[in-house]
Enzyme design. Structure first.
Site, PDB file in Angstrom:
ATOM      1  N   CYS A 131       0.814  -1.225   0.000  1.00 15.09           N
ATOM      2  CA  CYS A 131       0.000   0.000   0.000  1.00 15.09           C
ATOM      3  C   CYS A 131       0.846   1.274   0.000  1.00 15.09           C
ATOM      4  O   CYS A 131       0.489   2.257  -0.641  1.00 15.09           O
ATOM      5  CB  CYS A 131      -0.970   0.001   1.177  1.00 15.09           C
ATOM      6  SG  CYS A 131      -0.189  -0.139   2.797  1.00 15.09           S
ATOM      7  N   ASP A 376      -7.468   5.784  -1.573  1.00 13.88           N
ATOM      8  CA  ASP A 376      -7.117   4.586  -0.822  1.00 13.88           C
ATOM      9  C   ASP A 376      -6.644   3.489  -1.772  1.00 13.88           C
ATOM     10  O   ASP A 376      -7.382   3.090  -2.674  1.00 13.88           O
ATOM     11  CB  ASP A 376      -8.352   4.107  -0.045  1.00 13.88           C
ATOM     12  CG  ASP A 376      -8.037   3.025   0.970  1.00 13.88           C
ATOM     13  OD1 ASP A 376      -6.935   2.441   0.897  1.00 13.88           O
ATOM     14  OD2 ASP A 376      -8.880   2.749   1.828  1.00 13.88           O
ATOM     15  N   HIS A 378      -6.169   0.398  -0.985  1.00 15.92           N
ATOM     16  CA  HIS A 378      -6.568  -0.911  -0.463  1.00 15.92           C
ATOM     17  C   HIS A 378      -7.793  -1.469  -1.177  1.00 15.92           C
ATOM     18  O   HIS A 378      -8.848  -1.688  -0.584  1.00 15.92           O
ATOM     19  CB  HIS A 378      -6.849  -0.822   1.035  1.00 15.92           C
ATOM     20  CG  HIS A 378      -5.656  -0.458   1.850  1.00 15.92           C
ATOM     21  ND1 HIS A 378      -5.242   0.846   2.002  1.00 15.92           N
ATOM     22  CD2 HIS A 378      -4.771  -1.220   2.540  1.00 15.92           C
ATOM     23  CE1 HIS A 378      -4.166   0.875   2.765  1.00 15.92           C
ATOM     24  NE2 HIS A 378      -3.854  -0.365   3.104  1.00 15.92           N
TER      25      HIS A 378
END
Length: 493
Positions: A131, A376, A378
């Site tokens: 990430c 994000d 993720h």
């Protein structure tokens, strides 16, 4: 099982669901259990058992980062939102449309699966450990968009916003435990809104027809550059800024595929990646030392050798991306720095912040009130073959903006800036210095000083070891008295 369409993408809202705890074959090799030799060592091919393990963990990550939970992000109609140096007040559909075009045009880089095997391992996905690499890629991509594309460029195929509400939110008071809200706009608009000239600061606008809007935003040559930028981050070994290349650069500092990466290490990896890419001879990346930007080092880095000067322009100045690794507190964010971070995010020269919350890296690009706006990484998506000329861009742009409270921000982060010309750099120094002076702390987050650093020679731009972890802790004096040891580089994101 997973749809690639960003319009269907919803971020997981449970903090624990995204804790980046590596799988058995991708845990950190220092203190978190050994990694099987068959997976990690490049001297031999991984055996069949390791291949099966990798496939199993890939399937598990598909479930963990693929299932979605619907949630809506609420934006305040009465408070300004700042995104990449521009201000928006959501009191009209025109203003929401202007925000949509800018947000959805940002390059969104997430976990991918089923890409070519990373060298020295059997990993074919970065789910659970990559990430921070993705957040760093997004920051660099934003810098490249500003470097290569017109300042008013917008992606012509951007989708409507998804799962957002715009309400009148009243501030909390002692007598009212929660804010009152009055629903107003719907979640998305598709009406064509003109582009504002970001360089002029003009607030005038007029409504255009769909054909006029399309003609104003779709230029084949510009769109080709947009596609080129995205392809630079492709998940295959030849992409200069892809995961494969970044993992290789990480090996120079002892990192391997499956390890955790911190914002400071990623900053140096990006610097090396750009320096080794010949087509960006007119762009440099500078990484600050000990939370200090040495103007002399930047000037020398950007003053191109005579052989690289453009005959048409007669200038030898390189554009520059400045990355500043900082630590904004000890175990948690020091609230005194919040106003300073806000003022930095208000600047047009700021291209974002690589950071996040503990064990959860995010890419911050703006804020509203006491909440940060972020992209994000993720979300696990299938790999896209960017070597094909007509590859789909849909999964590289997000239409679901998300926010989180400043108090949840991890103190370890890297702040990015971009300046195109020498005059821009001088303006950047002045504007950022003014923003830094807003801190309530005695010591600023970082500083600009004249002259050159002792350990920042030109030879360090293309090689050499990366800065040690102790550099992060010299950023603010309060961290010197922190109980954390100097070997703890940062809270794992």
């Amino acid at each position: 099982m997973n749809s690639v369409s960003p319009s269907a993408v919803q971020y997981m809202v449970s903090g624990g669901a995204h804790d980046d705890k590596p799988s058995a074959q991708s845990r950190h090799h220092n203190g978190h259990g050994p990694v099987p030799d068959g997976i990690r060592e490049g001297s031999g091919e991984p055996d069949e058992v390791d291949r099966l393990k990798a496939k199993f963990m890939s399937a598990w990550n598909n479930v963990k980062y693929g299932w979605t939970v619907k949630s809506k992000t609420t934006f305040n109609k009465t408070s300004p939102l700042f995104l990449l140096g521009q201000s928006y007040v959501f009191n009209s559909e025109d203003e929401v449309e202007r925000f949509r075009q800018v947000f959805v045009s940002c390059v969104w880089l997430t976990y991918r699966r089923e890409f070519p095997q990373l060298e020295g391992s059997s990993l074919t996905t970065d789910c659970g450990w990559g990430c921070m690499l993705r957040s760093g890629q997004m920051l660099l991509a934003q810098g490249l968009l500003q470097h290569l594309l017109p300042p008013d460029w917008r992606w012509s195929d951007c989708h409507p916003l998804s799962d957002v509400d715009f309400e009148v939110l009243k501030p909390r008071s002692p007598s009212r435990p929660a804010g009152m809200s009055l629903p107003s706009f719907s979640s998305s608009w598709t009406s064509p809104i003109p582009q504002r000239d970001l360089s002029s600061g003009s607030g005038e606008s007029h409504r255009r027809t769909p054909d006029q809007c399309s003609a104003a935003t779709h230029d084949p040559q510009v769109e080709a550059l947009h596609r080129k930028v995205v392809s630079l981050f492709g998940d295959h070994p030849s992409a200069p800024f892809g995961v494969h290349q970044l993992v290789e650069l990480g090996k120079e500092s002892g990192k391997r595929a499956g390890d955790w990466y911190g914002p400071s290490v990623v900053a140096h990896m990006l610097r090396k990646a750009v320096a080794r890419t010949a087509e960006f001879h007119n762009l440099a990346v500078y990484v600050a030392q000990d939370c200090t930007v040495y103007k002399g080092d930047v000037m020398r880095l950007c003053e191109s050798p005579l052989t690289e000067r453009s005959e048409s322009s007669g200038t030898g100045w390189k554009s520059v991306i400045i990355l500043v690794p900082v630590r904004l507190g000890g175990e948690s964010l020091n609230p005194s720095y919040i106003e300073c971070v806000k003022n930095i995010l208000k600047l047009k020269c700021c291209i974002g912040i690589i950071g996040g919350k503990p064990k959860h890296s995010l890419f911050f690009i703006g804020f509203q009130d006491e909440q940060l706006l972020y992209l994000d990484p993720h979300y696990c998506q299938p790999v896209v073959d960017v070597t094909q000329g007509n590859f789909s861009l849909e999964s590289f742009h997000c239409n679901s903006p998300r926010k989180m409270n400043f108090s949840r921000m991890d103190p370890s982060c890297t702040i990015g800036f971009y300046s195109q010309t020498k005059k821009d750099f001088e303006s950047l120094c002045s504007a950022v210095s003014e923003a830094l002076s807003s801190s309530k702390e005695k010591y600023p987050i970082f500083t600009f000083v004249e002259g050159r650093g002792q350990n920042y020679g030109l030879e360090g731009q293309s090689g050499g070891s990366m800065d040690g972890p102790a550099n992060i802790f010299s950023c603010n004096r309060m961290s010197r008295n922190n109980k954390r040891g100097s070997t703890d580089e940062f809270v794992l994101l």
